[in-house]
Structure formats: structure tokens, C-alpha cells
Design a protein around this motif. Structure first.
Motif, PDB file in Angstrom:
ATOM      1  N   TRP A 111      13.366  32.465  13.694  1.00 24.27           N
ATOM      2  CA  TRP A 111      13.708  31.235  12.992  1.00 24.27           C
ATOM      3  C   TRP A 111      14.895  30.582  13.695  1.00 24.27           C
ATOM      4  N   HIS A 125      20.598  34.196   0.356  1.00 22.16           N
ATOM      5  CA  HIS A 125      19.847  33.831   1.550  1.00 22.16           C
ATOM      6  C   HIS A 125      18.743  32.839   1.208  1.00 22.16           C
ATOM      7  N   ARG A 127      15.497  31.173   2.564  1.00 22.57           N
ATOM      8  CA  ARG A 127      14.505  31.435   3.594  1.00 22.57           C
ATOM      9  C   ARG A 127      14.060  30.166   4.316  1.00 22.57           C
ATOM     10  N   SER A 130      18.284  28.697   8.505  1.00 20.70           N
ATOM     11  CA  SER A 130      18.471  29.686   9.564  1.00 20.70           C
ATOM     12  C   SER A 130      19.879  29.539  10.134  1.00 20.70           C
ATOM     13  N   ARG A 166      16.954  38.997   8.180  1.00 18.24           N
ATOM     14  CA  ARG A 166      15.618  39.029   7.575  1.00 18.24           C
ATOM     15  C   ARG A 166      15.004  40.423   7.662  1.00 18.24           C
TER      16      ARG A 166
END
Length: 259
Positions: A111, A125, A127, A130, A166
């Protein structure tokens, strides 16, 4: 693009009258220029374009010319001690071979942040974004599995990339460890597909070349993808601009190409 790569190899080999060593030297010498041209071709019609601009966050700055920045690289050098000792005694095991030489190509799936990194202290976080993250990882208690952080020995906080975070979160969801504590993040909108067309083309050419024993093409493709990944550092950082909003996110002293 597959034909373009194969055609380039064929043309250079013809120019060197079949001299593989001479052709390989020329292909490797021009690998960066060639792969950047392929990247540009793969982005035709894309919403985002790349820009070059030096990093602004201190944690992304190298401390010396040959030094490193503050981002931890989870390079794993690991051995399953139980299996290793058993193998030394003559016991046999069924294993899965990993194509480690394709690790750079795998990195194309990461990402990537789009635009300027902005601070986030929520500890959550997102998603869809990035960047880089300052966190405290949980303990890793599995002697039969490599730690996603590699061989890090010292405890406490550390900066990690998006891919490492991640992976840690995936491990937590699988019950292998606890969720890391995120203290601070520098993030922007993220995309996983910026390099996808280029990755697929290089992977397909490499696969065919390996099957046919074409070492010239294998080495040429390897030089392109490894050099592209290796040079996305402090001196040639890639920043992605959103064509819909213009270049306000990267309006600094730098040369830029925006969509």
C-alpha cells in the motif's frame, strides 16, 4: 508491455550479434530508464501520477549518506531449531519452496500513500490510508514461526512501514499475538494498485523466461524491478498526487508530474 520487454531483449541481443554477455551488460545499464518508461506506460489512463519530492519527516531522513532512516526493516533471518536439529539427524520433511528472488516483485503489492503524509494520533489503523507508524509491538512467543519484525532484540517503541503493521494486525486477527499499540502515524490516502499493471507484466515475463531457461531476460527483469524498488528512497521518493484535487499536497520545492 510483455511484448515491449521481450522486444527490448531481442533488439539488444541482435545489436550485439548474439553476444549474451554484452547484451546483458547493456540491458542492466539501462534497466532504470527502461522500467520507468514501463511504469509510465502502465499508468496511461490512471487517476494518479507520480512525483519526486524529498521526504519531510525526520524519521524518513537518512542519518548519513550510507546510513538508514528510523523505519525498522523486518528482515527475517530465522531457523526452526527443532526441524533443523531433526534434519541433522537424518529425519526428512516435506517443505514448500519459496521464490525469494521474487521478493521485490511482491513489494509492488504494498500500500503506497497518495500525497503528503499527515499526523494521526488516534491510535486506530485506517485500512484506506497508508504511511508509517510508531508502535509498541506485542510479545512474539512462537518458536516455530518467524517474528514479523525479524530479529529485533530490543524492546519498546519502533517505527514500521504500512506493510509491517498490516502483517502484525493480520497475525493478531489469527490469534498469534496481541494487537500492537499505535502511538503515532504519518499517513495519507493509500492505494495498492499503482504498480499492479507493471508488476503483472514483469512477473509474467519472468515466469516465461524461467520456464524457457532464458537467463538473459531473467537477469534483465530482475535488474528492472530490484532497482526500481531500491531507488524509491530519500533521493528519488515517489509521491502520488490526486488528479481531482491538484497538487496542493506536494506544493514544495521539487519537480513533479501530476495527473
Amino acid at each position: 508491455m510483455i511484448g515491449r520487454i521481450s522486444g527490448r531483449v531481442h533488439d539488444v541481443l541482435a545489436e550485439h550479434a548474439g553476444d549474451v554477455d554484452g547484451a546483458q551488460a547493456e540491458l542492466i545499464k539501462g534497466a532504470i530508464a527502461d522500467v520507468m518508461a514501463l511504469l509510465k506506460a502502465s499508468r496511461v489512463g490512471g487517476r494518479y501520477e507520480h512525483s519526486e519530492f524529498p521526504p519531510t519527516a525526520d524519521v524518513l531522513r537518512k542519518r548519513s549518506q550510507k546510513g538508514a532512516d528510523d523505519i525498522w526493516e523486518g528482515r527475517t533471518k530465522w531457523r526452526n531449531s527443532h526441524v533443523f536439529q531433526a534434519a541433522k539427524k537424518g529425519e526428512t520433511f516435506e517443505v514448500t519452496a519459496l521464490d525469494m528472488n521474487a521478493a521485490y516483485l511482491s513489494a509492488f503489492k504494498c500500500w503506497l500513500p497518495i500525497g503528503q503524509l499527515r499526523e494521526d494520533t488516534s491510535g486506530v489503523h485506517d485500512r484506506k490510508k497508508s504511511g508509517i507508524h510508531l508502535l509498541t509491538p506485542a510479545e512474539w512467543e512462537h518458536t516455530d514461526l518467524p517474528n514479523p519484525l525479524g530479529n529485533r532484540m530490543e524492546p519498546g517503541e519502533l517505527w514500521v512501514s504500512e506493510s509491517t503493521l498490516r502483517l502484525l494486525l493480520d497475525c493478531a486477527r489469527e490469534g498469534l499475538t496481541d494487537t500492537p499499540v499505535i502511538h503515532r502515524s504519518l499517513v495519507s490516502g493509500g492505494t495498492e494498485v499503482l504498480l499492479e499493471k507493471l508488476r503483472r507484466a514483469l512477473a509474467e515475463v519472468r515466469k516465461t523466461a524461467l520456464a524457457e531457461g532464458d537467463e538473459l531476460t531473467v537477469n534483465y527483469v530482475k535488474s528492472m524491478y530490484s532497482k526500481l524498488v531500491s531507488t524509491l528512497g530519500e533521493s528519488t521518493a515517489i509521491v502520488i498526487c490526486d488528479a481531482r484535487t491538484g497538487c496542493t499536497s506536494c506544493a514544495r520545492k521539487h519537480s513533479r508530474i501530476c495527473g
